[in-house]
Design a protein around this motif. Structure first.
Motif, PDB file in Angstrom:
ATOM      1  N   UNK A 173      44.376  32.737  40.375  1.00  0.00           N
ATOM      2  CA  UNK A 173      43.424  33.159  39.349  1.00  0.00           C
ATOM      3  C   UNK A 173      41.991  33.134  39.864  1.00  0.00           C
ATOM      4  N   UNK A 174      41.656  32.075  40.566  1.00  0.00           N
ATOM      5  CA  UNK A 174      40.273  31.890  40.994  1.00  0.00           C
ATOM      6  C   UNK A 174      39.985  32.541  42.344  1.00  0.00           C
ATOM      7  N   UNK A 175      41.036  32.846  43.078  1.00  0.00           N
ATOM      8  CA  UNK A 175      40.881  33.287  44.460  1.00  0.00           C
ATOM      9  C   UNK A 175      40.123  34.590  44.648  1.00  0.00           C
ATOM     10  N   UNK A 176      40.252  35.513  43.669  1.00  0.00           N
ATOM     11  CA  UNK A 176      39.651  36.835  43.816  1.00  0.00           C
ATOM     12  C   UNK A 176      38.197  36.807  44.198  1.00  0.00           C
ATOM     13  N   UNK A 177      37.483  35.889  43.578  1.00  0.00           N
ATOM     14  CA  UNK A 177      36.031  35.924  43.720  1.00  0.00           C
ATOM     15  C   UNK A 177      35.582  35.577  45.128  1.00  0.00           C
ATOM     16  N   UNK A 178      36.521  35.140  45.938  1.00  0.00           N
ATOM     17  CA  UNK A 178      36.172  34.740  47.303  1.00  0.00           C
ATOM     18  C   UNK A 178      36.184  35.926  48.268  1.00  0.00           C
ATOM     19  N   UNK A 179      37.014  36.932  47.983  1.00  0.00           N
ATOM     20  CA  UNK A 179      37.257  37.986  48.960  1.00  0.00           C
ATOM     21  C   UNK A 179      36.088  38.926  49.203  1.00  0.00           C
ATOM     22  N   UNK A 180      36.364  39.982  49.955  1.00  0.00           N
ATOM     23  CA  UNK A 180      35.365  40.998  50.303  1.00  0.00           C
ATOM     24  C   UNK A 180      35.223  42.024  49.175  1.00  0.00           C
ATOM     25  N   UNK A 181      34.221  42.888  49.306  1.00  0.00           N
ATOM     26  CA  UNK A 181      34.120  44.047  48.435  1.00  0.00           C
ATOM     27  C   UNK A 181      33.254  43.841  47.209  1.00  0.00           C
ATOM     28  N   UNK A 182      32.916  44.935  46.549  1.00  0.00           N
ATOM     29  CA  UNK A 182      32.111  44.860  45.331  1.00  0.00           C
ATOM     30  C   UNK A 182      32.998  44.538  44.138  1.00  0.00           C
ATOM     31  N   UNK A 183      32.387  44.420  42.984  1.00  0.00           N
ATOM     32  CA  UNK A 183      33.130  43.936  41.828  1.00  0.00           C
ATOM     33  C   UNK A 183      34.262  44.870  41.422  1.00  0.00           C
ATOM     34  N   UNK A 184      34.040  46.158  41.580  1.00  0.00           N
ATOM     35  CA  UNK A 184      35.099  47.094  41.191  1.00  0.00           C
ATOM     36  C   UNK A 184      36.324  46.936  42.089  1.00  0.00           C
ATOM     37  N   UNK A 185      36.055  46.767  43.370  1.00  0.00           N
ATOM     38  CA  UNK A 185      37.172  46.570  44.298  1.00  0.00           C
ATOM     39  C   UNK A 185      37.892  45.261  44.018  1.00  0.00           C
ATOM     40  N   UNK A 186      37.101  44.263  43.671  1.00  0.00           N
ATOM     41  CA  UNK A 186      37.709  42.966  43.364  1.00  0.00           C
ATOM     42  C   UNK A 186      38.592  43.045  42.118  1.00  0.00           C
ATOM     43  N   UNK A 187      38.101  43.756  41.122  1.00  0.00           N
ATOM     44  CA  UNK A 187      38.903  43.908  39.904  1.00  0.00           C
ATOM     45  C   UNK A 187      40.214  44.613  40.221  1.00  0.00           C
ATOM     46  N   UNK A 188      40.111  45.677  40.995  1.00  0.00           N
ATOM     47  CA  UNK A 188      41.315  46.431  41.329  1.00  0.00           C
ATOM     48  C   UNK A 188      42.320  45.549  42.063  1.00  0.00           C
ATOM     49  N   UNK A 189      41.821  44.802  43.029  1.00  0.00           N
ATOM     50  CA  UNK A 189      42.686  43.919  43.808  1.00  0.00           C
ATOM     51  C   UNK A 189      43.280  42.831  42.914  1.00  0.00           C
ATOM     52  N   UNK A 190      42.398  42.273  42.084  1.00  0.00           N
ATOM     53  CA  UNK A 190      42.843  41.185  41.221  1.00  0.00           C
ATOM     54  C   UNK A 190      43.971  41.620  40.302  1.00  0.00           C
ATOM     55  N   UNK A 191      43.768  42.731  39.620  1.00  0.00           N
ATOM     56  CA  UNK A 191      44.782  43.200  38.664  1.00  0.00           C
ATOM     57  C   UNK A 191      46.114  43.411  39.357  1.00  0.00           C
ATOM     58  N   UNK A 192      46.066  44.048  40.493  1.00  0.00           N
ATOM     59  CA  UNK A 192      47.312  44.330  41.200  1.00  0.00           C
ATOM     60  C   UNK A 192      48.003  43.044  41.623  1.00  0.00           C
ATOM     61  N   UNK A 193      47.264  42.171  42.252  1.00  0.00           N
ATOM     62  CA  UNK A 193      47.841  40.911  42.727  1.00  0.00           C
ATOM     63  C   UNK A 193      48.321  40.061  41.560  1.00  0.00           C
ATOM     64  N   UNK A 194      47.532  40.044  40.503  1.00  0.00           N
ATOM     65  CA  UNK A 194      47.814  39.123  39.419  1.00  0.00           C
ATOM     66  C   UNK A 194      49.031  39.548  38.608  1.00  0.00           C
ATOM     67  N   UNK A 195      49.114  40.829  38.308  1.00  0.00           N
ATOM     68  CA  UNK A 195      50.300  41.299  37.586  1.00  0.00           C
ATOM     69  C   UNK A 195      51.538  41.110  38.453  1.00  0.00           C
ATOM     70  N   UNK A 196      51.419  41.400  39.749  1.00  0.00           N
ATOM     71  CA  UNK A 196      52.559  41.161  40.640  1.00  0.00           C
ATOM     72  C   UNK A 196      52.974  39.702  40.582  1.00  0.00           C
TER      73      UNK A 196
END
Lengths: 201, 201
Positions: B69-92
DNA sequence: AAATTGTTTAACTGTATGGTTAAATGTAAA
DNA sequence: TTTACATTTAACCATACAGTTAAACAATTT
């Protein structure tokens, strides 16, 4: 323990509260009796068994929940107005009756077959109406094309989850009661805005 | 009953499954033993008590859930990329581990004080980072101004709720297993799209 | 006053279940 | 082979809890 109401009313109020907090298996008849300000014998005098009492509470919950859920599609206005009205009404409803989705969720997770009760109670999800309404919105240029079921799932998720998972979210995010209360309040508008913004063509 | 794994592993797998379906109060040690393909005596030989076993499962669940849950905010990229990554990873993640949010939700609903365990495990919600990230996105003209906590609540709701409440939703909406499975799959993209659309300035 | 209904008290039954124990058996390593 | 650990069997204990019962009391109605 409540002062007013009939004894039956006090029992139902107590049962709602206890069943919501602990679920069917976790609830204790003695605790329900205590909360209602009566004794166990009288509790069984009114409701023959724990299962009967629970079934009554669950039916009542579903009977409140589904009309609220399905009712929106009946009213006036275009889809954007309906969404706005739905979000406001629905968050208000679950905020005032948090036990409702909580009970249904827990019980149907444990016992999926009980979903049959819903059909037996005469409820039918207005899928056709939903489809139609979304299509009309798209044709009128009010909203961009989306999958209706996805949309409705998104909306319901944003309305229900923050109330349903309140303890979990507050615990994880370390948010105090008052702040959370205010957040729920503002969400009656902000969630609708969020959806409507997303639907801009 | 699983063939491979150590006995302890089979017990944990079984316990996860049973506790998720029935909760702490509803679970039966005998049932866990059966599911693990062993007997009750051996179950107690490995885990002294039901409570200890449950605590182990709950800690494990939180230990998997929060970093995700908290890990997303650590990675690379802007907020839109982070959201996209987060949603995909999190639903998976929740789709593969539906027991995780389910357990935590149920237990923290019954027993809100247990949220203390989270702090004791050393997790801290990255609120500052969230705030900062959203502000940066606004300043860069990537997204319109929103309340960060509202946004994050919306995203989490749309990711978790449809998996958490799967039985309830399928029951209410009369959706079959396969269709629902596919819907979850498509939501890994569609939810991100929905959010990103909403955030257009 | 008599009858009906609601309510309490307190003891009781039966059962499901968590947990224990002891003795026997298997299994792998030292 | 001996030792240590893993596993089974089967019986057992203690407790919590749903549900019952009977007797007495209170309140209301007839």
């Amino acid at each position: 323990m409540e002062k007013d109401l009939t004894t039956e009313g006090r029992i139902l109020t107590a049962a709602r509260s206890i069943f919501q907090q602990k679920g069917l298996a976790g609830a204790r008849m003695q605790e329900i009796a205590d909360e209602a300000g009566i004794n166990k014998a009288l509790l069984h005098y009114y409701f023959r068994s724990k299962d009967k009492l629970f079934e009554r509470i669950l039916e009542e919950a579903i009977g409140k929940f589904l009309p609220e859920l399905f009712g929106v599609w009946e009213g006036e206005g275009n889809i954007l107005e309906k969404i706005e009205r739905f979000v406001h009404r629905y968050i208000s409803f679950v905020a005032e009756n948090p036990y409702v989705p909580s009970l249904i969720l827990h019980e149907l997770t444990i016992n999926p077959e009980k979903a049959g009760m819903i059909r037996k109670m005469g409820f039918k999800p207005p899928k056709d109406k939903m489809m139609m309404e979304v299509m009309l919105g798209v044709q009128a240029g009010l909203i961009r094309p989306v999958h209706p079921m996805d949309l409705i799932l998104n909306i319901i998720s944003m309305c229900v989850f923050p109330v349903l998972a309140r303890n979990m979210i507050q615990g994880v995010m370390l948010i105090d009661d008052l702040t959370y209360q205010e957040m729920i309040e503002t969400r009656k508008k902000s969630v609708a805005d969020f959806v409507i913004q997303s639907l801009r063509p």
